[in-house]
Design a protein around this motif. Sequence first.
Motif, short mmCIF file in Angstrom:
data_model
loop_
_atom_site.label_atom_id
_atom_site.label_comp_id
_atom_site.label_asym_id
_atom_site.label_seq_id
_atom_site.Cartn_x
_atom_site.Cartn_y
_atom_site.Cartn_z
N PRO A 32 0.83 -1.21 0.00
CA PRO A 32 0.00 0.00 0.00
C PRO A 32 0.87 1.26 0.00
CG PRO A 32 -0.12 -1.14 2.11
CD PRO A 32 0.67 -2.01 1.19
N CYS A 33 0.36 2.29 -0.63
CA CYS A 33 1.08 3.56 -0.71
C CYS A 33 0.60 4.50 0.39
CB CYS A 33 0.85 4.23 -2.06
SG CYS A 33 1.54 3.32 -3.43
N ALA A 34 1.53 5.17 1.01
CA ALA A 34 1.18 6.17 2.03
C ALA A 34 0.62 7.41 1.34
CB ALA A 34 2.41 6.52 2.84
N VAL A 35 -0.34 8.04 1.96
CA VAL A 35 -0.93 9.28 1.46
C VAL A 35 -0.54 10.40 2.40
CG1 VAL A 35 -3.09 10.46 0.89
CG2 VAL A 35 -2.85 8.00 0.45
N PHE A 36 -0.04 11.50 1.84
CA PHE A 36 0.36 12.64 2.65
C PHE A 36 0.29 13.89 1.79
CE2 PHE A 36 4.02 10.34 1.02
CZ PHE A 36 4.67 11.31 0.27
N PRO A 37 0.24 15.08 2.40
CA PRO A 37 0.19 16.33 1.64
C PRO A 37 1.49 16.55 0.86
CG PRO A 37 -0.33 16.71 3.96
CD PRO A 37 0.12 15.30 3.85
N ALA A 38 1.38 17.23 -0.28
CA ALA A 38 2.56 17.50 -1.12
C ALA A 38 3.64 18.25 -0.35
CB ALA A 38 2.14 18.30 -2.34
N ALA A 39 3.25 19.10 0.58
CA ALA A 39 4.24 19.87 1.36
C ALA A 39 5.13 18.96 2.21
CB ALA A 39 3.53 20.88 2.24
N ASP A 40 4.66 17.74 2.51
CA ASP A 40 5.43 16.80 3.34
C ASP A 40 6.40 15.93 2.52
OD1 ASP A 40 4.02 17.82 5.44
OD2 ASP A 40 2.74 16.05 5.72
N LEU A 41 6.42 16.10 1.20
CA LEU A 41 7.25 15.24 0.35
C LEU A 41 8.74 15.31 0.69
CD1 LEU A 41 7.28 13.21 -1.96
CD2 LEU A 41 7.43 15.12 -3.55
N THR A 89 6.96 14.35 -8.29
CA THR A 89 6.85 15.59 -7.53
C THR A 89 5.85 16.57 -8.13
OG1 THR A 89 8.70 16.55 -8.78
CG2 THR A 89 9.26 15.41 -6.73
N THR A 90 4.96 16.10 -8.99
CA THR A 90 4.04 17.00 -9.70
C THR A 90 3.32 17.95 -8.75
OG1 THR A 90 3.74 15.32 -11.42
CG2 THR A 90 2.08 17.07 -11.30
N ALA A 91 2.66 17.45 -7.74
CA ALA A 91 1.91 18.32 -6.81
C ALA A 91 2.86 19.21 -6.02
CB ALA A 91 1.07 17.47 -5.87
N TRP A 92 4.03 18.69 -5.64
CA TRP A 92 5.00 19.46 -4.88
C TRP A 92 5.56 20.61 -5.72
CZ3 TRP A 92 10.51 19.87 -5.18
CH2 TRP A 92 11.11 20.46 -4.06
N GLU A 93 5.87 20.35 -7.01
CA GLU A 93 6.38 21.40 -7.90
C GLU A 93 5.34 22.50 -8.06
OE1 GLU A 93 9.48 21.32 -8.88
OE2 GLU A 93 9.96 19.21 -8.61
N ASP A 94 4.06 22.12 -8.20
CA ASP A 94 3.00 23.13 -8.34
C ASP A 94 2.92 24.01 -7.10
OD1 ASP A 94 2.38 22.13 -10.83
OD2 ASP A 94 0.65 20.97 -10.14
N LYS A 95 3.00 23.41 -5.90
CA LYS A 95 2.95 24.18 -4.67
C LYS A 95 4.19 25.04 -4.50
CE LYS A 95 -0.22 21.57 -1.86
NZ LYS A 95 -1.29 22.52 -2.00
N LYS A 96 5.35 24.49 -4.85
CA LYS A 96 6.62 25.21 -4.71
C LYS A 96 6.62 26.44 -5.63
CE LYS A 96 10.24 23.61 -6.62
NZ LYS A 96 11.45 23.53 -7.30
#
Length: 97
Positions: A4-13, A86-93
């Motif tokens: 199973p994959c862990a789910v977490f907010p993009a900011a926590d990557l 890192t798609t979601a993380w790049e968008d937030k960054k």
Amino acid sequence: MAPPCAVFPAADLPDAIQLDQGKRRKPAPGSAGHKIDLSACELLSMVQYDCQVERPQDRQETVKCWPVQRWFRRCADQKGSFVVETTAWEDKKNAHA
């Protein structure tokens, strides 16, 4: 079957990549610091397409596709290199830049 994959907010990557199967990653030899710096990892991209048929009952209907840009980072630890999406993380960054 994949684990199973862990789910977490993009900011926590950046913190999430510090672990590999629950164990702390060791940075690659010669790297500065005790943590892997996600923003310093090589940036990679890939375009995929989201395609849909609006009226599937109409045999003459065409397929419409839209590009979806996905981003990845290739980082290194003592075991070698690993890639993380890192798609979601790049968008937030980039939203804060």
